[in-house]
Design an enzyme around this catalytic site. Structure first.
Site, PDB file in Angstrom:
ATOM      1  N   LYS A  59     -27.414  22.292  32.111  1.00  0.00           N
ATOM      2  CA  LYS A  59     -26.030  22.325  32.595  1.00  0.00           C
ATOM      3  C   LYS A  59     -25.204  21.319  31.821  1.00  0.00           C
ATOM      4  CE  LYS A  59     -27.335  21.623  36.802  1.00  0.00           C
ATOM      5  NZ  LYS A  59     -28.754  21.946  36.715  1.00  0.00           N
ATOM      6  N   ASP A  65     -34.473  22.636  30.186  1.00  0.00           N
ATOM      7  CA  ASP A  65     -33.308  21.784  30.422  1.00  0.00           C
ATOM      8  C   ASP A  65     -32.893  21.005  29.174  1.00  0.00           C
ATOM      9  OD1 ASP A  65     -32.583  22.372  32.954  1.00  0.00           O
ATOM     10  OD2 ASP A  65     -33.599  20.667  33.887  1.00  0.00           O
ATOM     11  N   MET A 103     -28.798   8.800  36.650  1.00  0.00           N
ATOM     12  CA  MET A 103     -27.440   9.318  36.416  1.00  0.00           C
ATOM     13  C   MET A 103     -26.391   8.283  36.811  1.00  0.00           C
ATOM     14  SD  MET A 103     -28.007  13.196  37.856  1.00  0.00           S
ATOM     15  CE  MET A 103     -29.053  12.740  39.234  1.00  0.00           C
TER      16      MET A 103
HETATM   17  N1  SAH Z   1     -36.005  15.203  37.114  1.00  0.00           N
HETATM   18  C1  SAH Z   1     -35.734  14.075  36.244  1.00  0.00           C
HETATM   19  C2  SAH Z   1     -34.374  13.463  36.511  1.00  0.00           C
HETATM   20  C3  SAH Z   1     -33.218  14.392  36.186  1.00  0.00           C
HETATM   21  S1  SAH Z   1     -31.658  13.620  36.435  1.00  0.00           S
HETATM   22  C4  SAH Z   1     -36.843  13.047  36.392  1.00  0.00           C
HETATM   23  O1  SAH Z   1     -37.675  13.153  37.294  1.00  0.00           O
HETATM   24  O2  SAH Z   1     -36.870  12.114  35.588  1.00  0.00           O
HETATM   25  C5  SAH Z   1     -31.284  13.069  34.792  1.00  0.00           C
HETATM   26  C6  SAH Z   1     -31.312  11.566  34.742  1.00  0.00           C
HETATM   27  O3  SAH Z   1     -32.655  11.101  34.594  1.00  0.00           O
HETATM   28  C7  SAH Z   1     -30.581  10.960  33.569  1.00  0.00           C
HETATM   29  O4  SAH Z   1     -29.194  10.874  33.819  1.00  0.00           O
HETATM   30  C8  SAH Z   1     -31.216   9.584  33.505  1.00  0.00           C
HETATM   31  O5  SAH Z   1     -30.699   8.747  34.520  1.00  0.00           O
HETATM   32  C9  SAH Z   1     -32.661   9.906  33.854  1.00  0.00           C
HETATM   33  N2  SAH Z   1     -33.507  10.101  32.666  1.00  0.00           N
HETATM   34  C10 SAH Z   1     -34.117  11.216  32.278  1.00  0.00           C
HETATM   35  N3  SAH Z   1     -34.888  11.000  31.186  1.00  0.00           N
HETATM   36  C11 SAH Z   1     -34.730   9.690  30.869  1.00  0.00           C
HETATM   37  C12 SAH Z   1     -35.267   8.841  29.865  1.00  0.00           C
HETATM   38  N4  SAH Z   1     -36.120   9.283  28.931  1.00  0.00           N
HETATM   39  N5  SAH Z   1     -34.895   7.541  29.867  1.00  0.00           N
HETATM   40  C13 SAH Z   1     -34.060   7.052  30.799  1.00  0.00           C
HETATM   41  N6  SAH Z   1     -33.527   7.813  31.775  1.00  0.00           N
HETATM   42  C14 SAH Z   1     -33.859   9.108  31.821  1.00  0.00           C
END
Ligand code: SAH
Length: 250
Positions: free
Chosen positions: A72, A52, A184
């Site tokens: 995506k 991803d 998000m």
């Molecule tokens: N499966 C992932 C989430 C995917 S949705 C999980 O469990 O973390 C993607 C969202 O995750 C981003 O828009 C943001 O809100 C959050 N995100 C992912 N990595 C991040 C990071 N290092 N710091 C802050 N937010 C993060």
């Protein structure tokens, strides 16, 4: 720090990724040190890794597999079907397939949809959990997700299409949950904030914007629900937004 060999005997007794199988693997929130040993073992066994957008290069270099970008972009609504079909095709071609997802595969990552499609296609699959962004953000900003003094419940919610997604449930979700953790949430934050104030969440409630959690670029900006619109435009993603009494720095 001395380098540590992570090959060989460390993985003896770990499950084998067989040809024709797909593992949905969580890569954690960004810090390579937050990969699990199971995730690393999967990456070392894979022939092909579909990854991803948020997976850092440090993590991708740990696998000898062929790397295929499967992230995506906004507006590509049918892309998910294509990714799922690619996983199925790769498994049917006899490859050992890893689907590497940011954070945890089953938290807002469409891992559930991919898992269902693999089951429907008769492809054996396994889930390797990862540290989700909320946990990374909580740790790096030292904000407890639960605390006996002020919150014994925490709600993870998606800001993507939140207006329509939660409908009537906004009242219960927005008002009753002691700690809201918004994934998000940046794009629609102004609308989400308004809904929270409308359902009765106090403008004094502390808010934390935590960007790029667990990476060298991580930042935490503390404000309140009432004041938050003044800092919101300056926050860059990926970001977790936490809203609740326990977010207070004291
Ligand atoms: N499966 C992932 C989430 C995917 S949705 C999980 O469990 O973390 C993607 C969202 O995750 C981003 O828009 C943001 O809100 C959050 N995100 C992912 N990595 C991040 C990071 N290092 N710091 C802050 N937010 C993060």
């Amino acid at each position: 720090m001395d380098s540590v060999s992570l090959d060989g005997s460390l993985f003896s007794g770990f499950p084998t990724l067989s040809p024709g199988h797909v593992w949905l693997v969580g890569a954690g929130p960004g810090d390579v040190g937050l990969l699990t040993l199971h995730a690393l073992s999967a990456m070392k066994q894979a022939d092909v890794v579909y990854y991803d957008a948020l997976i850092p290069q440090d993590i991708l270099t740990l696998t000898p597999a062929t790397l295929i970008y499967a992230g995506k972009k906004a507006g590509e609504s049918c892309r998910q079907d294509r990714i799922t079909q690619d996983l199925i095709d790769a498994a049917r071609a006899g490859h050992r397939v890893v689907r590497l997802k940011g954070g945890d595969p089953l938290v807002f990552g469409r891992g559930g949809e991919e898992m269902q499609a693999l089951h429907a296609a008769g492809i054996p699959c396994r889930i390797i959990p990862g540290v989700t962004a909320a946990q990374g953000a909580a740790a790096c900003s030292q904000i407890p997700l639960t605390h006996r003094d002020h919150n014994s419940a925490v709600t993870f919610l998606s800001g993507h299409q939140a207006e329509t997604l939660y409908g009537e449930a906004w009242h219960d979700i927005g008002l009753r949950s002691p700690l809201l953790v918004l994934y998000m949430g940046l794009k629609n934050f102004d609308k989400i904030r308004l809904r929270l104030l409308e359902v009765g969440r106090s403008a004094d409630q502390p808010v934390a914007f935590i960007s790029a959690a667990t990476t060298p670029q991580q930042t935490t900006v503390l404000t309140t629900l009432g004041e938050s619109l003044s800092v919101w435009p300056s926050i860059s993603g990926p970001a977790i937004i936490m809203i609740g009494q326990g977010v207070s720095p004291e």
